[in-house]
Motif scaffolding. Structure first.
Motif, PDB file in Angstrom:
ATOM      1  N   GLY A  55       0.817  -1.215   0.000  1.00 46.97           N
ATOM      2  CA  GLY A  55       0.000   0.000   0.000  1.00 46.97           C
ATOM      3  C   GLY A  55       0.847   1.260   0.000  1.00 46.97           C
ATOM      4  O   GLY A  55       0.371   2.347   0.308  1.00 46.97           O
ATOM      5  N   ARG A  56       2.125   1.115  -0.377  1.00 37.42           N
ATOM      6  CA  ARG A  56       3.009   2.286  -0.409  1.00 37.42           C
ATOM      7  C   ARG A  56       3.144   2.842  -1.823  1.00 37.42           C
ATOM      8  O   ARG A  56       3.109   2.091  -2.801  1.00 37.42           O
ATOM      9  N   ALA A  57       3.298   4.156  -1.896  1.00 37.79           N
ATOM     10  CA  ALA A  57       3.520   4.807  -3.190  1.00 37.79           C
ATOM     11  C   ALA A  57       5.009   5.092  -3.331  1.00 37.79           C
ATOM     12  O   ALA A  57       5.597   5.780  -2.492  1.00 37.79           O
ATOM     13  N   GLU A  58       5.648   4.542  -4.364  1.00 29.51           N
ATOM     14  CA  GLU A  58       7.077   4.775  -4.607  1.00 29.51           C
ATOM     15  C   GLU A  58       7.203   5.827  -5.719  1.00 29.51           C
ATOM     16  O   GLU A  58       6.558   5.701  -6.753  1.00 29.51           O
ATOM     17  N   LYS A  59       8.086   6.810  -5.482  1.00 28.56           N
ATOM     18  CA  LYS A  59       8.268   7.873  -6.493  1.00 28.56           C
ATOM     19  C   LYS A  59       9.323   7.454  -7.519  1.00 28.56           C
ATOM     20  O   LYS A  59      10.274   6.756  -7.178  1.00 28.56           O
ATOM     21  N   ASN A  60       9.117   7.938  -8.756  1.00 29.67           N
ATOM     22  CA  ASN A  60      10.126   7.741  -9.808  1.00 29.67           C
ATOM     23  C   ASN A  60      10.596   6.301  -9.959  1.00 29.67           C
ATOM     24  O   ASN A  60      11.689   5.938  -9.534  1.00 29.67           O
ATOM     25  N   VAL A  61       9.781   5.498 -10.576  1.00 30.08           N
ATOM     26  CA  VAL A  61      10.105   4.074 -10.709  1.00 30.08           C
ATOM     27  C   VAL A  61      10.227   3.709 -12.188  1.00 30.08           C
ATOM     28  O   VAL A  61       9.448   4.169 -13.021  1.00 30.08           O
ATOM     29  N   LEU A  62      11.227   2.903 -12.482  1.00 30.49           N
ATOM     30  CA  LEU A  62      11.439   2.448 -13.853  1.00 30.49           C
ATOM     31  C   LEU A  62      11.044   0.970 -13.935  1.00 30.49           C
ATOM     32  O   LEU A  62      11.550   0.143 -13.175  1.00 30.49           O
ATOM     33  N   VAL A  63      10.107   0.668 -14.839  1.00 24.74           N
ATOM     34  CA  VAL A  63       9.685  -0.721 -15.016  1.00 24.74           C
ATOM     35  C   VAL A  63      10.238  -1.198 -16.357  1.00 24.74           C
ATOM     36  O   VAL A  63       9.991  -0.580 -17.391  1.00 24.74           O
ATOM     37  N   GLU A  64      10.989  -2.281 -16.305  1.00 28.72           N
ATOM     38  CA  GLU A  64      11.536  -2.835 -17.542  1.00 28.72           C
ATOM     39  C   GLU A  64      10.755  -4.087 -17.928  1.00 28.72           C
ATOM     40  O   GLU A  64      10.538  -4.971 -17.100  1.00 28.72           O
ATOM     41  N   LEU A  65      10.326  -4.128 -19.181  1.00 22.36           N
ATOM     42  CA  LEU A  65       9.563  -5.277 -19.659  1.00 22.36           C
ATOM     43  C   LEU A  65      10.379  -6.072 -20.658  1.00 22.36           C
ATOM     44  O   LEU A  65      11.142  -5.512 -21.437  1.00 22.36           O
ATOM     45  N   ALA A  66      10.204  -7.390 -20.607  1.00 25.92           N
ATOM     46  CA  ALA A  66      10.763  -8.260 -21.647  1.00 25.92           C
ATOM     47  C   ALA A  66       9.589  -8.986 -22.273  1.00 25.92           C
ATOM     48  O   ALA A  66       8.977  -9.840 -21.634  1.00 25.92           O
ATOM     49  N   GLY A  67       9.233  -8.606 -23.487  1.00 20.93           N
ATOM     50  CA  GLY A  67       8.055  -9.199 -24.129  1.00 20.93           C
ATOM     51  C   GLY A  67       6.805  -8.879 -23.330  1.00 20.93           C
ATOM     52  O   GLY A  67       6.556  -7.731 -22.996  1.00 20.93           O
ATOM     53  N   ASN A  68       6.034  -9.912 -22.983  1.00 23.86           N
ATOM     54  CA  ASN A  68       4.775  -9.662 -22.275  1.00 23.86           C
ATOM     55  C   ASN A  68       4.926  -9.672 -20.755  1.00 23.86           C
ATOM     56  O   ASN A  68       3.950  -9.623 -20.035  1.00 23.86           O
ATOM     57  N   GLN A  69       6.167  -9.739 -20.281  1.00 20.86           N
ATOM     58  CA  GLN A  69       6.385  -9.852 -18.837  1.00 20.86           C
ATOM     59  C   GLN A  69       7.179  -8.684 -18.257  1.00 20.86           C
ATOM     60  O   GLN A  69       7.934  -8.011 -18.952  1.00 20.86           O
ATOM     61  N   VAL A  70       7.010  -8.501 -16.951  1.00 18.73           N
ATOM     62  CA  VAL A  70       7.829  -7.525 -16.225  1.00 18.73           C
ATOM     63  C   VAL A  70       9.182  -8.175 -15.944  1.00 18.73           C
ATOM     64  O   VAL A  70       9.245  -9.312 -15.468  1.00 18.73           O
ATOM     65  N   LYS A  71      10.248  -7.435 -16.276  1.00 22.26           N
ATOM     66  CA  LYS A  71      11.587  -7.993 -16.024  1.00 22.26           C
ATOM     67  C   LYS A  71      12.164  -7.449 -14.718  1.00 22.26           C
ATOM     68  O   LYS A  71      12.729  -8.175 -13.916  1.00 22.26           O
ATOM     69  N   SER A  72      12.028  -6.124 -14.533  1.00 25.22           N
ATOM     70  CA  SER A  72      12.547  -5.548 -13.289  1.00 25.22           C
ATOM     71  C   SER A  72      11.788  -4.284 -12.934  1.00 25.22           C
ATOM     72  O   SER A  72      11.182  -3.641 -13.788  1.00 25.22           O
ATOM     73  N   VAL A  73      11.832  -3.947 -11.654  1.00 30.94           N
ATOM     74  CA  VAL A  73      11.218  -2.715 -11.140  1.00 30.94           C
ATOM     75  C   VAL A  73      12.289  -2.053 -10.284  1.00 30.94           C
ATOM     76  O   VAL A  73      12.755  -2.640  -9.310  1.00 30.94           O
ATOM     77  N   SER A  74      12.714  -0.845 -10.689  1.00 28.51           N
ATOM     78  CA  SER A  74      13.840  -0.234  -9.972  1.00 28.51           C
ATOM     79  C   SER A  74      13.664   1.278  -9.884  1.00 28.51           C
ATOM     80  O   SER A  74      12.844   1.852 -10.614  1.00 28.51           O
ATOM     81  N   PRO A  75      14.433   1.953  -9.010  1.00 31.43           N
ATOM     82  CA  PRO A  75      14.348   3.413  -8.943  1.00 31.43           C
ATOM     83  C   PRO A  75      14.598   4.011 -10.327  1.00 31.43           C
ATOM     84  O   PRO A  75      15.536   3.609 -11.015  1.00 31.43           O
ATOM     85  N   GLY A  76      13.741   4.942 -10.737  1.00 34.88           N
ATOM     86  CA  GLY A  76      13.747   5.407 -12.128  1.00 34.88           C
ATOM     87  C   GLY A  76      14.724   6.526 -12.401  1.00 34.88           C
ATOM     88  O   GLY A  76      15.345   7.075 -11.499  1.00 34.88           O
ATOM     89  N   VAL A  77      14.882   6.884 -13.692  1.00 39.82           N
ATOM     90  CA  VAL A  77      15.747   7.988 -14.103  1.00 39.82           C
ATOM     91  C   VAL A  77      15.102   9.309 -13.688  1.00 39.82           C
ATOM     92  O   VAL A  77      13.900   9.383 -13.487  1.00 39.82           O
ATOM     93  N   ALA A  78      15.908  10.346 -13.593  1.00 39.66           N
ATOM     94  CA  ALA A  78      15.403  11.621 -13.096  1.00 39.66           C
ATOM     95  C   ALA A  78      14.477  12.309 -14.087  1.00 39.66           C
ATOM     96  O   ALA A  78      13.403  12.774 -13.732  1.00 39.66           O
ATOM     97  N   GLY A  79      14.858  12.364 -15.344  1.00 34.56           N
ATOM     98  CA  GLY A  79      14.045  13.096 -16.319  1.00 34.56           C
ATOM     99  C   GLY A  79      13.653  12.227 -17.484  1.00 34.56           C
ATOM    100  O   GLY A  79      14.382  11.306 -17.860  1.00 34.56           O
ATOM    101  N   ALA A  80      12.501  12.539 -18.066  1.00 32.41           N
ATOM    102  CA  ALA A  80      12.004  11.737 -19.174  1.00 32.41           C
ATOM    103  C   ALA A  80      12.940  11.797 -20.373  1.00 32.41           C
ATOM    104  O   ALA A  80      13.029  10.853 -21.143  1.00 32.41           O
ATOM    105  N   ASN A  81      13.672  12.918 -20.525  1.00 30.71           N
ATOM    106  CA  ASN A  81      14.560  13.066 -21.675  1.00 30.71           C
ATOM    107  C   ASN A  81      15.761  12.115 -21.627  1.00 30.71           C
ATOM    108  O   ASN A  81      16.487  11.966 -22.589  1.00 30.71           O
TER     109      ASN A  81
END
Ligand SMILES: [Zn+2]
Length: 453
Positions: A55-81
């Protein structure tokens, strides 16, 4: 094959290849060649990601997918660029796992009164209803429900099996589905009712009587593709002026039970023997009590559940699927049509919900969408659940983790975690402080494929 035959086929192939427009894809509808392919690798930048388990909200998270699956969930990059080309930028959004609705009717288009219902069964062909069903399935997905359990076709036969098949084959867009086909009820208990005995009318269920007759009906439905068996355990609700001794709390909403306990036992036994589960429409005292006693897996609606039965449900691990919104939606119309008890049921079901939360019953998210118009986002149910006693995090868990367990799909869906299917939705705002933002899902991905952006 004769020589000339081979030659003819070759010639046809050459002609066909010549006619194929340059760069176009052959679309072999129904041949499992139409399923949109998830890209081999995708990065999703989420402004916020809700961990539905904690039930926690994590800020700035990067989700990496491989095909139809989630591969990893990690602290995300600072800017979209800083994201590589082809990435999905949801940096101003809140990401959540795809929502799950475990009680829908894609083949029903709103049913307040008997008149609404009879019209759909008498004046609309099953083919027309199936066309509308494909539209309802698409809407469910666009609302953010990436998986649904569709709890019977209301007289449209096995059309749910075909809609599920068409979705899985990529012929039409829609959520992942588990289906219940025709449902079961006893003779004389389910519409269409009230027609002259010499006028044959369709029924919204498969009728079965007696333990053996119902066992046979279960076998038939499983043979034709039912994932779940659905039974209607009660009808004709009323506030009981003389409730059974020792049943609390008052007022007791009572009913006419449909199946005998013996029949329910046979249905549950036959379904479980074939490794299928049973959902029971059980609105009031007898229906719920008999269903829980018979070992049914999920109680649908449960407007009134006695304290003793809530306790029994906790012990047996029975799921509760309340449907608060549809109760409010149909109440006035049904009261006007001569059944004012539906207005009393709003208060009674809110009280049952509060007691179920307190008792620690497993509560899953279901809405009865189709019982109300598919133009209404079924996520309206979330607001009522929070109003009547769940925290927003609990309501979210009921539509993700808990619902995935009810479906037996907890290894595949229900959370954004490595190894799970990439079912991801996104909303603006914070559902943990305002659950109604879920009524405005603006990004939907199912199995790594984006369906709404
Ligand atoms: Zn229903």
């Amino acid at each position: 094959m004769k020589r000339a035959g081979v030659f003819t086929v070759l010639l046809l192939c050459i002609v066909a290849a010549a006619q194929k427009p340059r760069g176009a894809q052959w679309r072999k509808i129904g041949d499992f060649a139409n399923v949109p392919e998830a890209p081999a690798k995708t990065l999703i930048q989420c402004g916020t990601l809700i961990d539905v388990r904690t039930g926690r909200a994590e800020k700035n998270v990067l989700v990496e997918l491989a095909g139809n699956q989630v591969k990893s969930v990690s602290p995300g990059v600072a800017g979209a660029n800083q994201l590589p080309p082809g990435s999905i930028d949801l940096s101003t959004e809140t990401c959540l796992p795809g929502l799950i609705d475990v009680h829908t009717h894609v083949l029903l288009q709103g049913d307040i009164t008997a008149e609404d219902y009879d019209k759909q069964l008498l004046k609309w062909s099953p083919e027309y209803r199936t066309i509308l069903g494909t539209q309802a399935a698409r809407k469910a997905l666009e609302y953010g429900f990436t998986t649904i359990r569709d709890l019977e076709t209301e007289g449209a036969g096995y059309a749910d099996v075909d809609i599920k098949k068409a979705i899985n084959a990529g012929v039409i867009p829609g959520p992942r589905m588990q289906v219940a086909t025709r449902a079961l009820d006893v003779t004389g208990a389910y519409p269409l009712l009230g027609y002259a005995p010499n006028v044959p009318v369709p029924h919204g269920v498969q009728l079965c009587d007696g333990a053996d007759g119902c066992r046979k009906a279960v076998r038939e439905q499983i043979m034709y593709g039912a994932d779940w068996i659905k039974v209607y355990s009660d009808r004709s609700y009323y506030i009981d002026p003389n409730p059974p001794a020792g049943i609390s709390p008052a007022p007791v909403l009572n009913d006419i039970p449909t199946f005998t306990v013996d029949e329910l036992h046979a249905i549950v036994d036959e379904a479980h023997r074939q490794r299928h589960k049973v959902a029971s429409h059980a609105t009031a005292y007898n229906g719920v009590h008999n269903s829980v006693e018979a070992g049914i897996d999920t109680i649908e609606h449960g407007d009134y559940i006695s304290d003793a039965d809530l306790k029994l449900m906790v012990q047996k691990g029975t799921y509760f699927v309340p449907t608060l919104y549809v109760g409010e939606y149909v109440a006035e119309g049904r009261a006007k049509a001569g059944a004012p008890v539906w207005l009393d049921m709003i208060k009674i079901s809110a009280d049952t919900f509060r007691r179920a939360v307190k008792a620690g019953v497993k509560i899953a998210f279901g809405t009865d969408a189709g019982g109300f118009d598919w133009n209404i986002d079924p996520a309206v149910e979330f607001g009522l659940r929070v109003k009547y006693g769940q925290t927003p995090a609990e309501a979210l868990r009921s539509a993700t983790v808990v619902a995935s367990e009810l479906l037996g799909m907890q290894k595949e869906i229900g959370a954004i975690e490595p190894g799970k299917l990439a079912d991801i939705v996104a909303v603006k705002g914070d559902p943990l402080s305002d659950i109604t933002v879920l009524e405005h899902v603006d990004f939907v991905m199912k199995g790594g494929v984006v369906f709404k952006k």
